[in-house]
Design a protein around this motif. Structure first.
Motif, PDB file in Angstrom:
ATOM      1  N   ALA A 254      -3.683 -37.781  37.240  1.00 19.75           N
ATOM      2  CA  ALA A 254      -3.286 -37.656  38.651  1.00 19.75           C
ATOM      3  C   ALA A 254      -3.094 -39.022  39.297  1.00 19.75           C
ATOM      4  CB  ALA A 254      -4.337 -36.841  39.414  1.00 19.75           C
ATOM      5  N   VAL A 255      -4.022 -39.945  39.035  1.00 23.65           N
ATOM      6  CA  VAL A 255      -3.900 -41.303  39.590  1.00 23.65           C
ATOM      7  C   VAL A 255      -2.661 -41.999  39.044  1.00 23.65           C
ATOM      8  CG1 VAL A 255      -4.992 -43.578  39.644  1.00 23.65           C
ATOM      9  CG2 VAL A 255      -6.374 -41.532  40.020  1.00 23.65           C
ATOM     10  N   SER A 256      -2.387 -41.816  37.744  1.00 25.85           N
ATOM     11  CA  SER A 256      -1.222 -42.457  37.131  1.00 25.85           C
ATOM     12  C   SER A 256       0.072 -41.957  37.756  1.00 25.85           C
ATOM     13  CB  SER A 256      -1.220 -42.196  35.621  1.00 25.85           C
ATOM     14  OG  SER A 256      -2.387 -42.721  35.020  1.00 25.85           O
ATOM     15  N   VAL A 257       0.191 -40.635  37.951  1.00 28.60           N
ATOM     16  CA  VAL A 257       1.396 -40.077  38.574  1.00 28.60           C
ATOM     17  C   VAL A 257       1.518 -40.567  40.015  1.00 28.60           C
ATOM     18  CG1 VAL A 257       2.508 -37.950  39.316  1.00 28.60           C
ATOM     19  CG2 VAL A 257       1.435 -38.063  37.074  1.00 28.60           C
ATOM     20  N   ALA A 258       0.394 -40.688  40.721  1.00 30.37           N
ATOM     21  CA  ALA A 258       0.430 -41.192  42.098  1.00 30.37           C
ATOM     22  C   ALA A 258       0.943 -42.626  42.146  1.00 30.37           C
ATOM     23  CB  ALA A 258      -0.960 -41.092  42.719  1.00 30.37           C
ATOM     24  N   LEU A 259       0.548 -43.449  41.164  1.00 26.75           N
ATOM     25  CA  LEU A 259       1.020 -44.839  41.123  1.00 26.75           C
ATOM     26  C   LEU A 259       2.535 -44.912  40.928  1.00 26.75           C
ATOM     27  CD1 LEU A 259      -1.763 -46.511  38.936  1.00 26.75           C
ATOM     28  CD2 LEU A 259      -1.387 -46.765  41.399  1.00 26.75           C
ATOM     29  N   ILE A 260       3.111 -43.866  40.364  1.00 21.25           N
ATOM     30  CA  ILE A 260       4.570 -43.818  40.193  1.00 21.25           C
ATOM     31  C   ILE A 260       5.211 -43.216  41.439  1.00 21.25           C
ATOM     32  CG2 ILE A 260       6.438 -42.816  38.830  1.00 21.25           C
ATOM     33  CD1 ILE A 260       4.487 -42.806  36.453  1.00 21.25           C
ATOM     34  N   ALA A 261       4.611 -42.175  41.997  1.00 17.64           N
ATOM     35  CA  ALA A 261       5.234 -41.440  43.102  1.00 17.64           C
ATOM     36  C   ALA A 261       5.292 -42.249  44.389  1.00 17.64           C
ATOM     37  CB  ALA A 261       4.476 -40.133  43.329  1.00 17.64           C
ATOM     38  N   VAL A 262       4.222 -42.983  44.697  1.00 15.92           N
ATOM     39  CA  VAL A 262       4.186 -43.722  45.975  1.00 15.92           C
ATOM     40  C   VAL A 262       5.283 -44.788  46.038  1.00 15.92           C
ATOM     41  CG1 VAL A 262       2.809 -45.272  47.408  1.00 15.92           C
ATOM     42  CG2 VAL A 262       1.765 -43.229  46.407  1.00 15.92           C
ATOM     43  N   PRO A 263       5.439 -45.661  45.012  1.00 24.17           N
ATOM     44  CA  PRO A 263       6.545 -46.637  45.079  1.00 24.17           C
ATOM     45  C   PRO A 263       7.922 -45.981  45.124  1.00 24.17           C
ATOM     46  CG  PRO A 263       4.934 -47.301  43.441  1.00 24.17           C
ATOM     47  CD  PRO A 263       4.578 -45.913  43.868  1.00 24.17           C
ATOM     48  N   ILE A 264       8.084 -44.839  44.423  1.00 27.78           N
ATOM     49  CA  ILE A 264       9.379 -44.164  44.463  1.00 27.78           C
ATOM     50  C   ILE A 264       9.680 -43.692  45.879  1.00 27.78           C
ATOM     51  CG2 ILE A 264      10.535 -42.014  43.768  1.00 27.78           C
ATOM     52  CD1 ILE A 264       9.445 -42.394  40.995  1.00 27.78           C
ATOM     53  N   GLY A 265       8.688 -43.150  46.580  1.00 26.82           N
ATOM     54  CA  GLY A 265       8.899 -42.717  47.962  1.00 26.82           C
ATOM     55  C   GLY A 265       9.308 -43.865  48.859  1.00 26.82           C
ATOM     56  N   LEU A 266       8.641 -45.022  48.711  1.00 27.96           N
ATOM     57  CA  LEU A 266       8.981 -46.188  49.536  1.00 27.96           C
ATOM     58  C   LEU A 266      10.390 -46.678  49.239  1.00 27.96           C
ATOM     59  CD1 LEU A 266       5.588 -48.128  49.313  1.00 27.96           C
ATOM     60  CD2 LEU A 266       6.440 -46.750  51.226  1.00 27.96           C
ATOM     61  N   ARG A 267      10.754 -46.684  47.966  1.00 29.49           N
ATOM     62  CA  ARG A 267      12.090 -47.164  47.592  1.00 29.49           C
ATOM     63  C   ARG A 267      13.175 -46.194  48.042  1.00 29.49           C
ATOM     64  NH1 ARG A 267      10.852 -47.844  41.490  1.00 29.49           N
ATOM     65  NH2 ARG A 267      13.065 -48.419  41.259  1.00 29.49           N
ATOM     66  N   LEU A 268      12.878 -44.913  48.072  1.00 29.21           N
ATOM     67  CA  LEU A 268      13.852 -43.944  48.588  1.00 29.21           C
ATOM     68  C   LEU A 268      14.068 -44.144  50.079  1.00 29.21           C
ATOM     69  CD1 LEU A 268      12.798 -40.658  46.729  1.00 29.21           C
ATOM     70  CD2 LEU A 268      14.958 -41.884  46.462  1.00 29.21           C
ATOM     71  N   VAL A 269      12.979 -44.444  50.805  1.00 26.47           N
ATOM     72  CA  VAL A 269      13.107 -44.688  52.247  1.00 26.47           C
ATOM     73  C   VAL A 269      13.951 -45.925  52.516  1.00 26.47           C
ATOM     74  CG1 VAL A 269      11.826 -45.299  54.337  1.00 26.47           C
ATOM     75  CG2 VAL A 269      10.977 -43.496  52.834  1.00 26.47           C
ATOM     76  N   ASP A 270      13.741 -46.981  51.680  1.00 22.48           N
ATOM     77  CA  ASP A 270      14.494 -48.227  51.864  1.00 22.48           C
ATOM     78  C   ASP A 270      15.917 -48.130  51.332  1.00 22.48           C
ATOM     79  OD1 ASP A 270      12.281 -49.346  53.006  1.00 22.48           O
ATOM     80  OD2 ASP A 270      11.588 -50.330  51.164  1.00 22.48           O
ATOM     81  N   GLY A 271      16.243 -47.050  50.623  1.00 17.37           N
ATOM     82  CA  GLY A 271      17.569 -46.918  50.056  1.00 17.37           C
ATOM     83  C   GLY A 271      17.777 -47.707  48.778  1.00 17.37           C
ATOM     84  N   ALA A 272      16.668 -48.145  48.159  1.00 17.33           N
ATOM     85  CA  ALA A 272      16.776 -48.934  46.925  1.00 17.33           C
ATOM     86  C   ALA A 272      16.891 -48.056  45.686  1.00 17.33           C
ATOM     87  CB  ALA A 272      15.561 -49.859  46.788  1.00 17.33           C
ATOM     88  N   MET A 273      16.850 -46.746  45.860  1.00 14.43           N
ATOM     89  CA  MET A 273      16.919 -45.818  44.725  1.00 14.43           C
ATOM     90  C   MET A 273      17.670 -44.566  45.166  1.00 14.43           C
ATOM     91  SD  MET A 273      13.757 -43.992  42.704  1.00 14.43           S
ATOM     92  CE  MET A 273      13.316 -45.420  41.737  1.00 14.43           C
ATOM     93  N   THR A 274      18.488 -44.042  44.268  1.00 15.23           N
ATOM     94  CA  THR A 274      19.198 -42.812  44.588  1.00 15.23           C
ATOM     95  C   THR A 274      18.244 -41.623  44.498  1.00 15.23           C
ATOM     96  OG1 THR A 274      19.861 -42.399  42.313  1.00 15.23           O
ATOM     97  CG2 THR A 274      21.329 -43.774  43.648  1.00 15.23           C
ATOM     98  N   LEU A 275      18.587 -40.568  45.242  1.00 13.91           N
ATOM     99  CA  LEU A 275      17.724 -39.380  45.258  1.00 13.91           C
ATOM    100  C   LEU A 275      17.656 -38.729  43.875  1.00 13.91           C
ATOM    101  CD1 LEU A 275      16.017 -37.385  46.860  1.00 13.91           C
ATOM    102  CD2 LEU A 275      18.118 -36.145  47.464  1.00 13.91           C
ATOM    103  N   HIS A 276      18.753 -38.714  43.152  1.00  9.96           N
ATOM    104  CA  HIS A 276      18.765 -38.089  41.825  1.00  9.96           C
ATOM    105  C   HIS A 276      17.805 -38.797  40.877  1.00  9.96           C
ATOM    106  CE1 HIS A 276      20.174 -37.264  37.711  1.00  9.96           C
ATOM    107  NE2 HIS A 276      20.509 -36.067  38.192  1.00  9.96           N
ATOM    108  N   VAL A 277      17.845 -40.142  40.870  1.00  6.29           N
ATOM    109  CA  VAL A 277      16.954 -40.902  39.981  1.00  6.29           C
ATOM    110  C   VAL A 277      15.501 -40.693  40.386  1.00  6.29           C
ATOM    111  CG1 VAL A 277      16.287 -43.221  39.244  1.00  6.29           C
ATOM    112  CG2 VAL A 277      18.702 -42.600  39.399  1.00  6.29           C
TER     113      VAL A 277
END
Length: 561
Positions: A254-277
């Motif tokens: 659970a902690v490992s998945v959270a370490l991946i999910a939180v940065p992805i959320g921030l990068r989606l907000v900043d527009g640094a990552m596409t929604l599909h990826v």
């Protein structure tokens, strides 16, 4: 049990049965196909979710493809489970055969404690291999293949998330290994307690009359209760460790998945990552950890099976090391069989006097010999010696002049039909119990065998005829009907040699007459040895021999009838 022995048992499980290796190879193919479907499913699901978030109508083909992939994963899981169950059955059958073949005369020839330990190992013990072979081994392959496939796909889509997975993924097997060491030790102790309980209980049952005589039965009951309590405590300690390990693995994942999910959320907000990826990585990341979590959980459920396999392999190896070297040449008897016993003597381990002594007997082809004498004279033991179920302490048993061992023993058994005093019937239909003699027999042959044993009228009265289901031990039939089912089995075998051990024992006069007619038809034109107390059974024999106290007092004479 040492760690080296456990590791060796783990590797020997795959090599124990040749067919097991083929099934493991098939599981590798199925697991690889599953990994591909996981990647395809994640891409399709991510695309559909993007369409849902953007308000676009989902296409029919992507939805159909997603349903097909999900169904394919289910079908692959079912096929892998079926392969694993078949592999577990093959492994248990092979180990049971190896264990029982190390004991001359089977478990009955052992003392009480050793018999109890062997029976616990071959029944309750080997059954625990199911969870190892159907749980741990199938989980081992996805734990190796799936994370690698997922990591490669995520690396292509988002290298930053792939780095997080590479750093955190080893934590799952590391924690699993650390906790698993304690689990294996606790499981070894638990199996040792159960084995000791079985052995001590068998000892108590064997000596119960003596304990009652000396007033020690209650004390032994307390001892059995104490050993059972030790086994219960060991089991609960093992379960506590298993539950703790599951908590640790779930928390790490659970902690490992959270370490991946939180940065992805921030990068989606900043527009640094596409929604599909982002969706693709979030869907695939748990798939990378899931096989390792399942492997850790199933290791604990299969730890007892590994302990039992280690014990079984050690016992088989000790017996083989102690066994005398096999003869360089083994011969197979040819032609009609002549059975000979020369100076044979045998004593059961739990008895004081010999069951048979200085026994000399020859049964020639087409001779029908009746063995008569009081109970305990050694008649049934003689049949066990002829079948190779027990080995003589003195003298030799020969078939066509060859020692009764190896290929000669296998050939004799393949050409022999045997009906005991209390033939055992398995849970299943009447037909299933009869075709044990010849699994390839046709329905017409089964019907003729039933008619030859006088069961055709009985079959007409049963609700489903020969397909009527019986309970364990033949529940649903009378003792005489069970005896005739065994005779039908012997008729179907079309054997050259027939051995009958008191076929009319414990039967009423009417049933006895029906069984005798079937038995006489069975031995006609064959070599036969019939153990009997009933003079009515002697009409179709060519020689009568008398046994008293393990000796042939009257070897009889040939009488052409």
């Amino acid at each position: 049990m040492s760690g080296t022995a456990t590791a060796e048992a783990r590797s020997r499980i795959i090599g124990a049965v040749p067919a097991l290796r083929g099934r493991v190879a098939a599981l590798v193919v199925l697991t690889s196909a599953t990994a591909v479907l996981i990647l395809v499913q994640a891409d399709l699901l991510a695309a559909l979710l993007v369409d849902a978030f953007t308000g676009a109508a989902p296409g029919v083909w992507p939805v159909a493809a997603l349903v097909t992939v999900a169904a394919g994963r289910g079908a692959l899981y079912w096929a892998g489970d079926a392969l694993a169950r078949r592999a577990a059955a093959d492994l248990k059958e092979s180990l049971r055969h190896d264990l029982l073949s190390t004991v001359d005369g089977g478990p009955a020839a052992l003392s009480g404690r050793r018999r109890g330990e062997l029976l616990a190992l071959t029944t309750r013990g080997l059954d625990s291999l199911d969870t190892y072979v159907t749980g741990y081994l199938p989980a081992l392959l996805p734990a190796v293949i799936v994370p690698v496939a997922v990591l490669v796909r995520i690396t292509v889509a988002d290298p930053v998330s792939a780095i997080v997975i590479v750093v955190t993924l080893p934590l799952i097997p590391l924690f699993g290994f650390l906790v698993g060491r304690y689990t294996q030790r606790a499981t070894d102790r638990q199996w040792g307690r159960l084995r000791g309980l079985a052995g001590h209980f068998a000892d108590v049952v064997a000596g119960l009359p003596t304990l009652r005589l000396f007033g020690r039965a209650r004390r032994q009951a307390r001892v059995v209760g104490s050993i059972a309590e030790e086994h219960r405590s060991a089991t609960m300690r093992t379960l506590r460790i298993a539950f703790l390990s599951a908590l640790v693995l779930e928390l790490a994942a659970a902690v490992s998945v959270a370490l991946i999910a939180v940065p992805i959320g921030l990068r989606l907000v900043d527009g640094a990552m596409t929604l599909h990826v982002g969706l693709l990585v979030l869907i695939l990341a748990p798939e990378a950890y899931l096989p390792l979590r399942a492997l850790g959980a199933r290791f604990h459920s299969g730890a007892e099976g590994l302990s039992v396999a280690t014990d079984a392999f050690e016992r088989v190896d000790r017996a083989r090391d102690a066994a005398p070297p096999a003869p360089a040449v083994r011969s197979r008897p040819n032609g009609p069989m002549t059975l000979s016993l020369e100076g044979v003597g045998y004593t059961y381990p739990d008895r004081h006097g010999p069951a048979v002594r200085d026994l000399d007997l020859t049964v020639r082809p087409l001779e029908r010999l009746a063995l008569v004498g009081p109970s305990g004279a050694g008649k049934s033991t003689l049949l066990s010696l002829v079948l190779g179920l027990v080995r003589p302490e003195h003298g030799r048993v020969l078939v066509n002049g060859l020692p009764l061992e190896g290929e000669a023993l296998a050939e004799l058994r393949s050409r022999t039909a045997w009906v005991g005093q209390r033939p055992y019937l398995f849970a299943g239909s009447v037909r299933d119990n009869v075709v044990l003699a010849r699994p390839d027999a046709s329905d017409a042959e089964v019907a003729r065998a039933l008619a030859a044993s006088g069961l055709d009228a009985v079959m007409d009265e049963l609700p489903e005829g020969p397909d009527t289901l019986l309970g364990e031990g033949g529940t649903g039939l009378s003792s005489g009907q069970r005896q005739r089912v065994a005779l039908a089995r012997a008729h179907l075998r079309r054997a050259e040699i027939v051995l009958l051990d008191e076929p009319t024992a414990h039967l009423d006069p009417v049933t006895e007459g029906a069984v005798l007619r079937s038995a006489n038809g069975l031995i006609e034109g064959r070599t036969a040895v019939v153990v009997t107390h009933r003079h009515a059974a002697l009409d179709h024999v060519t020689r009568v021999a008398t046994m008293v106290e393990g000796r042939l007092t009257d070897p009889g004479h040939r009488d052409a009838r």
